[in-house]
Design a protein around this motif. Structure first.
Motif, PDB file in Angstrom:
ATOM      1  N   LYS A  47       0.824  -1.218   0.000  1.00  0.00           N
ATOM      2  CA  LYS A  47       0.000   0.000   0.000  1.00  0.00           C
ATOM      3  C   LYS A  47       0.856   1.266   0.000  1.00  0.00           C
ATOM      4  N   GLN A  87       2.012   1.655  -3.545  1.00  0.00           N
ATOM      5  CA  GLN A  87       0.871   2.103  -4.360  1.00  0.00           C
ATOM      6  C   GLN A  87       0.641   3.608  -4.168  1.00  0.00           C
ATOM      7  N   ARG A  88       0.695   4.052  -2.933  1.00  0.00           N
ATOM      8  CA  ARG A  88       0.515   5.483  -2.647  1.00  0.00           C
ATOM      9  C   ARG A  88       1.638   6.313  -3.274  1.00  0.00           C
ATOM     10  N   ARG A 108       3.384   5.585  -5.927  1.00  0.00           N
ATOM     11  CA  ARG A 108       3.168   5.613  -7.381  1.00  0.00           C
ATOM     12  C   ARG A 108       2.079   6.605  -7.763  1.00  0.00           C
ATOM     13  N   GLU A 109       1.064   6.739  -6.902  1.00  0.00           N
ATOM     14  CA  GLU A 109      -0.006   7.708  -7.164  1.00  0.00           C
ATOM     15  C   GLU A 109       0.515   9.142  -7.013  1.00  0.00           C
ATOM     16  N   LYS A 110       1.326   9.375  -5.996  1.00  0.00           N
ATOM     17  CA  LYS A 110       1.869  10.720  -5.747  1.00  0.00           C
ATOM     18  C   LYS A 110       2.904  11.130  -6.774  1.00  0.00           C
ATOM     19  N   SER A 148       3.925  10.024 -10.275  1.00  0.00           N
ATOM     20  CA  SER A 148       3.630   9.234 -11.471  1.00  0.00           C
ATOM     21  C   SER A 148       4.875   9.051 -12.336  1.00  0.00           C
ATOM     22  N   GLU A 149       4.861   7.973 -13.094  1.00  0.00           N
ATOM     23  CA  GLU A 149       5.968   7.687 -14.009  1.00  0.00           C
ATOM     24  C   GLU A 149       6.093   8.779 -15.066  1.00  0.00           C
TER      25      GLU A 149
END
Length: 151
Positions: free
Chosen positions: A23, A26-27, A29-31, A33-34
């Protein structure tokens, strides 16, 4: 720390974010971004099991070290991943006392996740072959930095 570090290393640098908690990754990656941070790679994994293909200039454990079950062995592993003159940085933006009191007030499994004294961590770093550069363990923050010797 990602935007700050990314600004310092530029487009040619690379950041690997490792966390055992899916988690948290995941957080992250959301904050971050690639698209906006193409040189950042987030990985779910345990430092003790993870095999990196290269070495690092810096390894930073920010607000995470109390949760490492094998603290000495983790430092030995991280030290082995540093380039010559690379730095291992273990830090928190709050005091050890405040962090430990918070963890003790929580339910299992976090209640037993304790941050050792700065001197204990410095001793672990020396045992791992690092030269200790800084130890700050005061009422405001916690920072221990070790440097791998040059070849």
């Amino acid at each position: 720390l990602v935007p700050y570090i990314n600004e310092k290393i530029g487009k040619s640098g690379r950041i690997v974010g490792l966390d055992i908690a899916e988690k948290m990754i995941q957080r992250a990656r959301e904050k971050f971004s690639e698209k906006d941070f193409p040189n950042v790679n987030f990985v779910v994994g345990d430092i003790m099991d993870y095999n990196f293909s290269d070495s690092f200039d810096f390894i930073i454990c920010y607000s995470s070290f109390p949760h490492f079950p094998e603290k000495l062995q983790s430092i030995v592993k991280m030290a082995s991943l540093l380039k010559p003159k690379g730095k291992l940085i273990i830090c928190h933006s709050e005091s050890r006392e405040k962090i430990n009191n918070l963890h003790r007030s929580l339910d299992k499994p976090v209640c037993s996740d304790i941050l050792p004294t700065g001197q204990e961590v410095a001793d672990y770093m020396r045992s791992a072959g690092l030269e200790v550069e800084i130890v700050i363990d005061d009422d405001d923050k916690y920072v221990v930095i070790g440097i791998r010797a040059a070849l």
